[in-house]
Design an enzyme around this catalytic site. Structure first.
Site, short mmCIF file in Angstrom:
data_model
loop_
_atom_site.label_atom_id
_atom_site.label_comp_id
_atom_site.label_asym_id
_atom_site.label_seq_id
_atom_site.Cartn_x
_atom_site.Cartn_y
_atom_site.Cartn_z
CE LYS A 198 38.63 10.67 -16.52
NZ LYS A 198 38.45 12.08 -16.08
CG ASP A 203 40.51 11.47 -10.47
OD1 ASP A 203 41.67 11.28 -10.03
OD2 ASP A 203 40.18 12.47 -11.14
CE LYS A 210 39.35 14.34 -8.71
NZ LYS A 210 39.16 15.51 -9.58
CG ASP A 221 36.84 10.89 -13.43
OD1 ASP A 221 36.21 11.64 -14.20
OD2 ASP A 221 38.05 11.03 -13.21
CG ASP A 280 42.56 15.91 -10.15
OD1 ASP A 280 42.08 14.78 -10.37
OD2 ASP A 280 41.88 16.88 -9.74
CD GLU A 282 42.35 11.37 -13.75
OE1 GLU A 282 41.18 11.10 -14.05
OE2 GLU A 282 42.68 12.43 -13.19
NE ARG A 284 44.14 16.52 -19.36
CZ ARG A 284 43.89 17.80 -19.09
NH1 ARG A 284 44.68 18.73 -19.59
NH2 ARG A 284 42.85 18.14 -18.35
#
EC number: 3.4.11.23
Length: 434
Positions: A198, A203, A210, A221, A280, A282, A284
């Site tokens: 990933k 993010d 967030k 991230d 949020d 995202e 996956r």
């Protein structure tokens, strides 16, 4: 003038306090350990020295070995890289291993610590590919590495719907790195492992935005992508002779008029449809594209790494990486590698029941759990399982919450840690038999 650092099993004089970790004499400090294999003690001492403003040191005396040198470096490291460590001369093999650990660990830490304005999705893919090329050239043959970076609208054209949808709200285009390390010279050689990382370079949470405090560290991230790249690099330095493919799924998750929204449905290239219930969640979504591609290669194992869920971090903190898999033999191999390398991993549950906890009336699956009380790390893994045909075997998901620390500890400075690089490199060199 650098401070000399000695290592001793003698107890410090009581003038320094009972069971003192450190004592000093002029421009020399002594670390007092119970035995010379006490890595954590050495790492803590290095942190204390940094806390006292010491930045330039020489590890002196005859008691230093590979593991104590490495432990000291881990504790002495800081994100500002405002330090200098002169190591003792070790035998050839441990000296080479120490330098390789530093080289690969520093790459991982630097990628995670750098700001998102520097490490954009395309830049992350580019730097990762360049690093693996450098490792192959230094330790073997640069021609063993080939790669392709797909970015922007070309992702949509090639049906990488997860990466494109997550990244389309940013002016910095999303990207996918597809890298093939094939030292065999045989283009038809079987693939030992596919690594899927990933790479969310920032993010915001998207429209499920967030709060500011949670967003402040979200340049990190992409820790999973950095971790896998560093691990492959270290495996190459240690003499990897089998074929490994690396897929980095890179994007920024931002808010704009072009960003993906709640209620959107993504149709993946394997036919699975996914409803967006939380923008949020995202990570996956982008990993799914990488897993589909990895699965096509029919490797002996698939390993994905992601800073995927707050649930995993709540379970194990920043001190462990979480491991989720139905393949007990593969998990056992990972934990054997972790024990050898002295790195912390912890297994969390993943069972068939979790695959039924992400249902929705509008698509095959939802991108968050849809039961009143769900296990967030487990349902995230369940989502990913829909993109690995034989998800019960040869697939390992790592929710890597130990990649970064927002606050310092007695072992680690603020910032990226590099935890896991050695373990995953070890696993690539010692895979499950059969």
């Amino acid at each position: 003038m650098p401070m000399q650092i000695m290592l001793s099993t003698q107890v410090a004089d009581e003038a320094w306090g009972k069971n003192a970790l450190l004592s000093f004499h002029q421009a020399q400090a002594t670390i007092h350990v119970t035995d010379y294999s006490a890595r954590n003690t050495v790492q803590k001492a290095a942190r204390k020295l940094r806390g006292q403003g010491i930045k330039d040191v020489v590890l002196a005396g005859e008691n230093w070995d590979l593991e104590t040198c490495w432990a000291f470096y881990q504790g002495f490291y800081s994100a500002k890289q405002d330090y200098a460590v002169e190591f003792p001369t070790l035998d050839d093999a441990p000296q080479a291993e120490l330098l390789a650990r530093i080289q690969c660990g520093d790459f991982v830490r630097e990628m995670i610590n750098l700001p998102a304005e520097v490490i954009t999705p395309v830049e992350l893919a580019r730097r990762a590919a360049h690093f693996i090329e450098e490792q192959a050239e230094e330790y073997g043959d640069k021609s063993a590495v080939s790669f392709n970076i797909i970015s922007g609208e070309e992702l949509k054209a090639q049906n990488y719907q997860g990466i494109w949808n997550v990244g389309r709200g940013s002016a910095n285009p999303p990207a996918m790195l597809q890298l093939d390390f094939n030292p065999t010279g045989n283009p038809d050689a079987p693939v030992l492992a596919c690594l899927v990382g990933k790479g969310i370079t920032f993010d915001s949470g998207g429209y499920s935005i967030k709060p500011s405090d949670n967003m402040s560290t979200m340049r990190t991230d992409m820790g999973g992508a950095a971790l896998l790249t560093g691990s492959l690099g270290l495996a190459i330095a240690r003499g990897l002779t089998q074929r490994v493919k690396l897929y980095l799924c890179c994007a920024e998750n931002l808010v704009s008029s072009n960003a993906f929204k709640l209620g959107d449905i993504i149709t993946y290239s394997n036919g699975v449809t996914a409803e967006i219930l939380n923008t949020d969640a995202e990570g996956r979504l982008v990993l799914a594209d990488g897993l589909i591609e990895a699965d096509k290669q029919q490797p002996k194992m698939i390993i994905d790494c992601a800073t995927l869920t707050g649930a995993a971090k709540m379970a194990v903190g920043n001190d462990y990486h979480s491991v989720l898999s139905m393949d007990d033999a593969l998990v056992a191999a990972l934990f054997k590698s972790a024990e050898t390398e002295q790195e912390p991993f912890w297994r969390l549950p993943f069972a068939e029941l979790h695959r039924s906890q992400i249902s929705t009336a509008f698509a095959d699956i939802a991108n968050t759990g849809t039961v009143p009380v769900g296990a967030g790390a487990s349902t995230a893994t369940a989502f990913l399982s829909y993109f690995v045909k034989n998800y019960q075997q040869h697939w390992l998901h790592i929710d890597c919450s130990a990649t970064y620390r927002k606050t310092a500890s007695d072992l680690w400075a603020v910032g990226a840690t590099g935890i896991g690089v050695q373990t995953l490199a070890n696993l690539l060199l010692n895979p499950v038999k059969g």
